[in-house]
Write an enzyme that holds these catalytic residues in place. Structure first.
Site, PDB file in Angstrom:
ATOM      1  N   ARG A  96       0.852  -1.198   0.000  1.00  0.00           N
ATOM      2  CA  ARG A  96       0.000   0.000   0.000  1.00  0.00           C
ATOM      3  C   ARG A  96       0.887   1.247   0.000  1.00  0.00           C
ATOM      4  O   ARG A  96       0.603   2.241  -0.658  1.00  0.00           O
ATOM      5  CB  ARG A  96      -0.949   0.015   1.215  1.00  0.00           C
ATOM      6  CG  ARG A  96      -1.667   1.355   1.351  1.00  0.00           C
ATOM      7  CD  ARG A  96      -2.874   1.396   2.273  1.00  0.00           C
ATOM      8  NE  ARG A  96      -2.834   0.496   3.392  1.00  0.00           N
ATOM      9  CZ  ARG A  96      -2.079   0.624   4.481  1.00  0.00           C
ATOM     10  NH1 ARG A  96      -1.278   1.677   4.614  1.00  0.00           N
ATOM     11  NH2 ARG A  96      -2.121  -0.264   5.442  1.00  0.00           N
ATOM     12  N   TYR A 107     -17.553  16.620 -14.913  1.00  0.00           N
ATOM     13  CA  TYR A 107     -17.755  15.174 -15.008  1.00  0.00           C
ATOM     14  C   TYR A 107     -18.731  14.744 -13.897  1.00  0.00           C
ATOM     15  O   TYR A 107     -18.544  15.108 -12.733  1.00  0.00           O
ATOM     16  CB  TYR A 107     -16.406  14.462 -14.853  1.00  0.00           C
ATOM     17  CG  TYR A 107     -16.530  12.961 -14.792  1.00  0.00           C
ATOM     18  CD1 TYR A 107     -16.879  12.225 -15.925  1.00  0.00           C
ATOM     19  CD2 TYR A 107     -16.341  12.267 -13.602  1.00  0.00           C
ATOM     20  CE1 TYR A 107     -17.020  10.849 -15.866  1.00  0.00           C
ATOM     21  CE2 TYR A 107     -16.477  10.881 -13.539  1.00  0.00           C
ATOM     22  CZ  TYR A 107     -16.823  10.189 -14.677  1.00  0.00           C
ATOM     23  OH  TYR A 107     -16.966   8.827 -14.618  1.00  0.00           O
ATOM     24  N   ASP A 115      -8.291  18.675 -14.041  1.00  0.00           N
ATOM     25  CA  ASP A 115      -8.590  17.319 -14.525  1.00  0.00           C
ATOM     26  C   ASP A 115      -8.202  17.294 -16.000  1.00  0.00           C
ATOM     27  O   ASP A 115      -8.876  17.887 -16.837  1.00  0.00           O
ATOM     28  CB  ASP A 115     -10.085  17.027 -14.322  1.00  0.00           C
ATOM     29  CG  ASP A 115     -10.490  15.629 -14.785  1.00  0.00           C
ATOM     30  OD1 ASP A 115      -9.777  15.038 -15.621  1.00  0.00           O
ATOM     31  OD2 ASP A 115     -11.540  15.138 -14.322  1.00  0.00           O
ATOM     32  N   LYS A 142      -8.806   6.260 -19.130  1.00  0.00           N
ATOM     33  CA  LYS A 142      -9.151   6.752 -20.460  1.00  0.00           C
ATOM     34  C   LYS A 142      -7.919   6.743 -21.374  1.00  0.00           C
ATOM     35  O   LYS A 142      -7.403   5.686 -21.646  1.00  0.00           O
ATOM     36  CB  LYS A 142      -9.792   8.147 -20.334  1.00  0.00           C
ATOM     37  CG  LYS A 142     -10.815   8.271 -19.177  1.00  0.00           C
ATOM     38  CD  LYS A 142     -12.074   7.457 -19.374  1.00  0.00           C
ATOM     39  CE  LYS A 142     -12.958   7.348 -18.138  1.00  0.00           C
ATOM     40  NZ  LYS A 142     -13.370   8.596 -17.522  1.00  0.00           N
TER      41      LYS A 142
HETATM   42  C1  LIG Z   1     -13.866   9.018 -16.220  1.00  0.00           C
HETATM   43  C2  LIG Z   1     -13.549  10.358 -15.705  1.00  0.00           C
HETATM   44  C3  LIG Z   1     -13.299  10.581 -14.337  1.00  0.00           C
HETATM   45  C4  LIG Z   1     -13.417   9.469 -13.302  1.00  0.00           C
HETATM   46  O1  LIG Z   1     -12.441   8.503 -13.475  1.00  0.00           O
HETATM   47  P1  LIG Z   1     -12.644   6.947 -13.096  1.00  0.00           P
HETATM   48  O2  LIG Z   1     -11.356   6.339 -13.519  1.00  0.00           O
HETATM   49  O3  LIG Z   1     -13.838   6.461 -13.865  1.00  0.00           O
HETATM   50  O4  LIG Z   1     -12.878   6.889 -11.622  1.00  0.00           O
HETATM   51  C5  LIG Z   1     -12.986  11.863 -13.926  1.00  0.00           C
HETATM   52  N1  LIG Z   1     -12.912  12.883 -14.815  1.00  0.00           N
HETATM   53  C6  LIG Z   1     -13.159  12.710 -16.138  1.00  0.00           C
HETATM   54  C7  LIG Z   1     -13.067  13.877 -17.045  1.00  0.00           C
HETATM   55  C8  LIG Z   1     -13.485  11.453 -16.623  1.00  0.00           C
HETATM   56  O5  LIG Z   1     -13.745  11.300 -17.927  1.00  0.00           O
END
Ligand SMILES: *Cc1c(COP(=O)(O)O)cnc(C)c1O
Length: 379
Positions: free
Chosen positions: A46, A98, A170, A195
């Site tokens: 961890r 998001y 983000d 992503k």
């Molecule tokens: C998918 C996404 C998230 C969340 O991420 P996870 O890996 O699904 O927890 C946050 N911000 C954006 C812009 C996203 O597309």
């Protein structure tokens, strides 16, 4: 080192044990000690794991940061940032956020006494009027999902600096190939590595990257104390994804441009949302802070018909109807019935999520096949 080299070599070294070029998957929870405290820098997974550490170094390198942190999901990474705050603190964020971030902020952290302002940020100077003595964090997403709004990171960073507030970006949609927020003055970069970073729709992961040592120490404490880390197998997959990020992104951008331009001329299409168009309201800002405009596109059809939009996404054959984005394969989505279904119709329509809105994550397939697929589905 240039970006296209950093994705492959940035802060990576061959494995010391046998010289393995790719870091081995250290599938272990613990590490042998010769005497209490007598270890080689790793005690418990961890806290530290060599495969995760290689990935965290790669994260830091590609975002031009100093410290990277990997988490079990994008939301776990955002959760860690929120834990820097205390009851009474205030956060300014976008009204086009998001959905999962919005849910985390309002359904969990609001209950712990943190106040959120969700505001329009397309004009960044708007932000300043919401700053007060309790403001501790500005949370920005650009381009936004699914309306592809662009927020000026540099201007937002100067407001944050002036008031001694942290700025987190983000960077999931843009990736560091297109945009490097730390260079523009942000304090924290966050990714859903699920992503584009992973890039193959085969893992769920989050990342944070910072430059400042004191901030890194706080985030490292939270990462270890809260424990939302990712495992070594996923770390290995994400590292492998990063090595091709630049070539994938180049193709995502080329295909995205071709698809956006095709849709813009289609007689049934009403409007195409893509920051590469000159008439996009913040095209000039996109041009100045991004290298290209990415493969995420939203569009509406004439008549704004719910059933017709559903039919279109059902008819698509190469574009798979699915949540998520950023993989090598093209995906389609219908925000009004999928990602934004829980938001009342009136609310979602205020931000542009109307019944006919379709979102595309344009993959890296042959562009002719993608255009033909859209042609037959819209026909
Ligand atoms: C998918 C996404 C998230 C969340 O991420 P996870 O890996 O699904 O927890 C946050 N911000 C954006 C812009 C996203 O597309």
């Amino acid at each position: 080192m240039k970006f296209n080299t950093k994705t492959i070599h940035g802060r990576q070294k061959h494995d010391p044990a046998y010289g393995a070029v790719m870091p081995p998957i250290y599938q272990t929870s613990t590490y042998a000690q010769t005497t209490p405290g007598g270890h080689k820098g790793f005690e418990y997974s961890r806290t530290h794991n060599p495969t995760r550490q290689a990935l965290e170094n790669a994260f830091a390198s590609i975002e031009n940061g100093e410290f990277g942190f990997a988490f079990g999901s994008g939301l776990a990474a955002i959760d860690a940032v929120m834990k820097l705050l205390k009851p009474g603190d205030e956060v300014i964020s976008t009204n086009d956020l998001y959905g999962g971030s919005h849910r985390l902020f309002t359904k969990i952290f609001q209950g712990f006494g943190i106040k959120f302002h969700f505001i329009g940020m397309q004009n960044a100077s708007n932000i300043e009027s919401y700053v007060n003595d309790n403001t501790k964090l500005i949370w920005v997403e650009t381009p936004t999902n699914p309306m592809m709004n662009i927020i000026d990171i540099k201007t937002t960073a100067s407001i944050a600096k002036k008031h001694d507030v942290l700025l987190a970006v983000d960077n999931t949609f843009a990736t560091p190939y297109l945009q490097q927020p730390l260079d523009l003055g942000a304090d924290i970069v966050m990714h859903s590595a699920t992503k584009y970073i992973g890039g193959h729709s085969d893992l769920v992961m989050g990342a944070l990257i910072v430059k400042d040592k004191e901030l890194a120490e706080k985030l490292y404490f939270i990462q270890n104390a809260s424990g939302a880390v990712c495992g070594p197998q996923d770390s290995f997959l994400a590292l492998r994804g990063i090595k091709t990020l630049h070539v994938r992104m180049q193709r995502h951008c080329e295909n995205g441009k071709a698809v956006a331009e095709y849709l813009a001329t289609h007689p049934k299409v009403e409007k195409v949302y893509w920051p590469g168009f000159e008439d996009h309201p913040n095209h000039d800002i996109a041009k100045s802070q991004m290298k290209a405009f990415g493969g995420m596109i939203s569009f509406t059809t004439k008549g704004n018909n719910y059933e017709q939009a559903i039919k279109t996404v059902e008819n698509l054959k190469i574009f798979t109807l699915a949540e998520s984005l950023g993989g090598v394969e093209s995906l389609s989505g219908h925000p009004a019935s999928m990602t934004h279904a829980s938001i009342p119709k009136e609310e979602r329509e205020k931000t542009g999520v109307v019944d006919s809105l379709i979102r595309l994550s344009v993959g890296i397939e042959d562009i002719e096949d993608l255009i033909n697929d859209l042609k037959q589905a819209l026909g």
